[in-house]
Scaffold this motif. Structure first.
Motif, PDB file in Angstrom:
ATOM      1  N   PHE A  28       0.856  -1.189   0.000  1.00 19.25           N
ATOM      2  CA  PHE A  28       0.000   0.000   0.000  1.00 19.25           C
ATOM      3  C   PHE A  28       0.890   1.238   0.000  1.00 19.25           C
ATOM      4  O   PHE A  28       1.710   1.413   0.906  1.00 19.25           O
ATOM      5  N   VAL A  29       0.734   2.086  -0.996  1.00 21.58           N
ATOM      6  CA  VAL A  29       1.471   3.346  -1.070  1.00 21.58           C
ATOM      7  C   VAL A  29       0.512   4.475  -0.719  1.00 21.58           C
ATOM      8  O   VAL A  29      -0.572   4.587  -1.300  1.00 21.58           O
ATOM      9  N   ILE A  94       5.952  10.163  -0.402  1.00 15.39           N
ATOM     10  CA  ILE A  94       5.044   9.033  -0.238  1.00 15.39           C
ATOM     11  C   ILE A  94       5.562   8.129   0.874  1.00 15.39           C
ATOM     12  O   ILE A  94       6.731   8.197   1.245  1.00 15.39           O
ATOM     13  N   ASN A  95       4.678   7.294   1.378  1.00 14.26           N
ATOM     14  CA  ASN A  95       5.046   6.260   2.342  1.00 14.26           C
ATOM     15  C   ASN A  95       4.371   4.962   1.943  1.00 14.26           C
ATOM     16  O   ASN A  95       3.449   4.966   1.133  1.00 14.26           O
ATOM     17  N   PHE A  96       4.814   3.854   2.522  1.00 16.28           N
ATOM     18  CA  PHE A  96       4.209   2.584   2.151  1.00 16.28           C
ATOM     19  C   PHE A  96       4.280   1.593   3.301  1.00 16.28           C
ATOM     20  O   PHE A  96       5.006   1.773   4.283  1.00 16.28           O
ATOM     21  N   CYS A  97       3.505   0.534   3.150  1.00 17.54           N
ATOM     22  CA  CYS A  97       3.632  -0.619   4.035  1.00 17.54           C
ATOM     23  C   CYS A  97       3.230  -1.862   3.238  1.00 17.54           C
ATOM     24  O   CYS A  97       2.540  -1.760   2.218  1.00 17.54           O
ATOM     25  N   THR A  98       3.690  -3.004   3.676  1.00 12.04           N
ATOM     26  CA  THR A  98       3.411  -4.269   2.993  1.00 12.04           C
ATOM     27  C   THR A  98       2.929  -5.297   4.001  1.00 12.04           C
ATOM     28  O   THR A  98       3.478  -5.394   5.102  1.00 12.04           O
ATOM     29  N   VAL A  99       1.907  -6.055   3.623  1.00  7.71           N
ATOM     30  CA  VAL A  99       1.494  -7.209   4.418  1.00  7.71           C
ATOM     31  C   VAL A  99       1.911  -8.462   3.652  1.00  7.71           C
ATOM     32  O   VAL A  99       1.822  -8.499   2.420  1.00  7.71           O
ATOM     33  N   GLN A 122      -5.933  -5.369  10.015  1.00  6.38           N
ATOM     34  CA  GLN A 122      -5.020  -4.935  11.074  1.00  6.38           C
ATOM     35  C   GLN A 122      -4.147  -3.779  10.611  1.00  6.38           C
ATOM     36  O   GLN A 122      -3.866  -2.851  11.379  1.00  6.38           O
ATOM     37  N   MET A 123      -3.716  -3.806   9.352  1.00  4.29           N
ATOM     38  CA  MET A 123      -2.904  -2.721   8.809  1.00  4.29           C
ATOM     39  C   MET A 123      -3.669  -1.405   8.876  1.00  4.29           C
ATOM     40  O   MET A 123      -3.134  -0.376   9.303  1.00  4.29           O
ATOM     41  N   LEU A 124      -4.936  -1.432   8.466  1.00  2.00           N
ATOM     42  CA  LEU A 124      -5.741  -0.211   8.508  1.00  2.00           C
ATOM     43  C   LEU A 124      -5.948   0.256   9.943  1.00  2.00           C
ATOM     44  O   LEU A 124      -5.874   1.456  10.237  1.00  2.00           O
ATOM     45  N   THR A 125      -6.191  -0.672  10.844  1.00  2.00           N
ATOM     46  CA  THR A 125      -6.361  -0.324  12.258  1.00  2.00           C
ATOM     47  C   THR A 125      -5.103   0.333  12.816  1.00  2.00           C
ATOM     48  O   THR A 125      -5.174   1.343  13.520  1.00  2.00           O
ATOM     49  N   ASP A 126      -3.944  -0.229  12.471  1.00  2.00           N
ATOM     50  CA  ASP A 126      -2.674   0.298  12.972  1.00  2.00           C
ATOM     51  C   ASP A 126      -2.414   1.725  12.500  1.00  2.00           C
ATOM     52  O   ASP A 126      -1.747   2.507  13.200  1.00  2.00           O
ATOM     53  N   HIS A 127      -2.920   2.071  11.323  1.00  2.00           N
ATOM     54  CA  HIS A 127      -2.618   3.381  10.740  1.00  2.00           C
ATOM     55  C   HIS A 127      -3.839   4.295  10.689  1.00  2.00           C
ATOM     56  O   HIS A 127      -3.819   5.319   9.997  1.00  2.00           O
ATOM     57  N   MET A 128      -4.893   3.943  11.433  1.00  2.00           N
ATOM     58  CA  MET A 128      -6.127   4.724  11.371  1.00  2.00           C
ATOM     59  C   MET A 128      -5.957   6.147  11.891  1.00  2.00           C
ATOM     60  O   MET A 128      -6.631   7.074  11.419  1.00  2.00           O
ATOM     61  N   ASP A 129      -5.064   6.361  12.846  1.00  2.00           N
ATOM     62  CA  ASP A 129      -4.828   7.720  13.343  1.00  2.00           C
ATOM     63  C   ASP A 129      -4.373   8.629  12.211  1.00  2.00           C
ATOM     64  O   ASP A 129      -4.766   9.803  12.143  1.00  2.00           O
ATOM     65  N   TYR A 130      -3.547   8.095  11.331  1.00  2.00           N
ATOM     66  CA  TYR A 130      -3.073   8.863  10.172  1.00  2.00           C
ATOM     67  C   TYR A 130      -4.173   8.996   9.128  1.00  2.00           C
ATOM     68  O   TYR A 130      -4.464  10.102   8.647  1.00  2.00           O
ATOM     69  N   ILE A 131      -4.819   7.892   8.783  1.00  2.64           N
ATOM     70  CA  ILE A 131      -5.826   7.888   7.724  1.00  2.64           C
ATOM     71  C   ILE A 131      -7.015   8.779   8.079  1.00  2.64           C
ATOM     72  O   ILE A 131      -7.576   9.472   7.221  1.00  2.64           O
ATOM     73  N   SER A 132      -7.402   8.787   9.353  1.00  4.98           N
ATOM     74  CA  SER A 132      -8.591   9.538   9.781  1.00  4.98           C
ATOM     75  C   SER A 132      -8.408  11.054   9.697  1.00  4.98           C
ATOM     76  O   SER A 132      -9.384  11.803   9.838  1.00  4.98           O
ATOM     77  N   LYS A 133      -7.194  11.506   9.456  1.00  5.31           N
ATOM     78  CA  LYS A 133      -6.951  12.943   9.315  1.00  5.31           C
ATOM     79  C   LYS A 133      -7.457  13.486   7.979  1.00  5.31           C
ATOM     80  O   LYS A 133      -7.558  14.700   7.801  1.00  5.31           O
ATOM     81  N   PHE A 134      -7.778  12.575   7.063  1.00  6.40           N
ATOM     82  CA  PHE A 134      -8.172  12.993   5.721  1.00  6.40           C
ATOM     83  C   PHE A 134      -9.693  12.965   5.550  1.00  6.40           C
ATOM     84  O   PHE A 134     -10.383  12.111   6.106  1.00  6.40           O
ATOM     85  N   ILE A 219      14.590   1.696   0.972  1.00  4.52           N
ATOM     86  CA  ILE A 219      13.139   1.923   1.019  1.00  4.52           C
ATOM     87  C   ILE A 219      12.594   1.871   2.449  1.00  4.52           C
ATOM     88  O   ILE A 219      11.459   2.291   2.683  1.00  4.52           O
ATOM     89  N   ASP A 220      13.383   1.349   3.382  1.00  4.17           N
ATOM     90  CA  ASP A 220      12.907   1.271   4.773  1.00  4.17           C
ATOM     91  C   ASP A 220      12.507   2.648   5.323  1.00  4.17           C
ATOM     92  O   ASP A 220      11.593   2.768   6.140  1.00  4.17           O
ATOM     93  N   LYS A 221      13.206   3.691   4.875  1.00  2.65           N
ATOM     94  CA  LYS A 221      12.913   5.037   5.369  1.00  2.65           C
ATOM     95  C   LYS A 221      11.563   5.537   4.878  1.00  2.65           C
ATOM     96  O   LYS A 221      11.057   6.554   5.380  1.00  2.65           O
ATOM     97  N   LYS A 222      10.970   4.847   3.912  1.00  3.43           N
ATOM     98  CA  LYS A 222       9.670   5.251   3.373  1.00  3.43           C
ATOM     99  C   LYS A 222       8.505   4.493   4.011  1.00  3.43           C
ATOM    100  O   LYS A 222       7.345   4.748   3.672  1.00  3.43           O
ATOM    101  N   ARG A 223       8.799   3.573   4.908  1.00  2.46           N
ATOM    102  CA  ARG A 223       7.725   2.800   5.547  1.00  2.46           C
ATOM    103  C   ARG A 223       6.923   3.692   6.499  1.00  2.46           C
ATOM    104  O   ARG A 223       7.484   4.454   7.258  1.00  2.46           O
ATOM    105  N   ILE A 224       5.634   3.530   6.442  1.00  2.00           N
ATOM    106  CA  ILE A 224       4.774   4.331   7.284  1.00  2.00           C
ATOM    107  C   ILE A 224       4.711   3.738   8.695  1.00  2.00           C
ATOM    108  O   ILE A 224       4.853   2.523   8.844  1.00  2.00           O
TER     109      ILE A 224
END
Length: 224
Positions: A28-29, A94-99, A122-134, A219-224
């Protein structure tokens, strides 16, 4: 209105696996639309043009393995193209994560769907604080695999009320190609750790520790 774009790519398929060492990956980017990538994209396009490349789709796996439309290019030409993509994704805002799902734990379609659904949720739950800002979230996927497309639609719709889905072609979105790049490097990271890089992959990254130090750590520095 604050808008978040999510570009998605996968590696693997839902068929029964013949090799339990396989993995199924989904990358996910995330791109905050308030951060313009026009200049980053123009620099990539110009760099490719200056090097004589006239292609719409930088497909990382085939470039590395010298497959599909990249069979006629030398290793130096293909390495140059991959470095251009690396430079693009690192500089882009940009940032990304992979499952990743181990196929030995999900050998058929039903098991894979279940484990993948839990991982994405779980990925969405973990990053919901960020996603919910939009105010709005737009998901771009090329619907290359119907099973994954259905999972994404269901899980994103449950977790995010302000989500919109768009069927996107890889050729038209460099950030879909970025998702493909991140996904490919993350798969190589797994294969390297398990000591099972293919011959073509080993030949491509022929410099000592190049894959680990330049690409995996890069690319590790781009992980969210």
């Amino acid at each position: 209105m604050k808008e978040l774009s999510v570009f998605i790519d996968e590696s693997g398929d839902f068929g029964e696996t013949r090799d339990v060492r396989d993995y199924y990956l989904v990358t996910f980017v995330f791109h905050d639309q308030s951060k313009d990538i026009t200049e980053d994209t123009k620099k990539l396009e110009q760099s490719m043009k200056d090097s004589g490349w006239n292609i719409e789709y930088i497909h990382t796996g085939p470039v590395i393995r010298r497959e599909n439309g990249f069979t006629e290019y030398s290793i130096d030409e293909r390495r140059s193209l991959i470095y251009k993509m690396l430079n693009f994704v690192i500089k882009c805002p940009i940032n990304f994560c992979t499952v990743a799902i181990k196929r030995k734990e999900a050998t058929n379609k039903v098991q894979l769907s279940g484990k993948l659904g839990k991982a994405i949720n779980q990925m969405l739950t973990d990053h919901m604080d960020y996603i919910s800002k939009f105010d709005k979230v737009i998901v771009y996927y090329d619907n290359g695999q119907n099973e994954l497309g259905a999972l994404l639609n269901a899980i994103f719709s449950i977790q995010i009320s302000n989500v919109e889905f768009r069927n996107a072609e890889q050729q038209k979105y460099r950030l879909l190609q970025a998702a493909d790049f991140f996904c490919s490097i993350d798969l190589l990271k797994i294969k390297r750790a398990e000591g099972r890089l293919s011959r073509s992959e080993t030949q491509f990254f022929y410099k000592p520790n190049e894959l680990k130090k330049t690409f995996i750590k890069g690319i590790d520095k781009k992980r969210i």
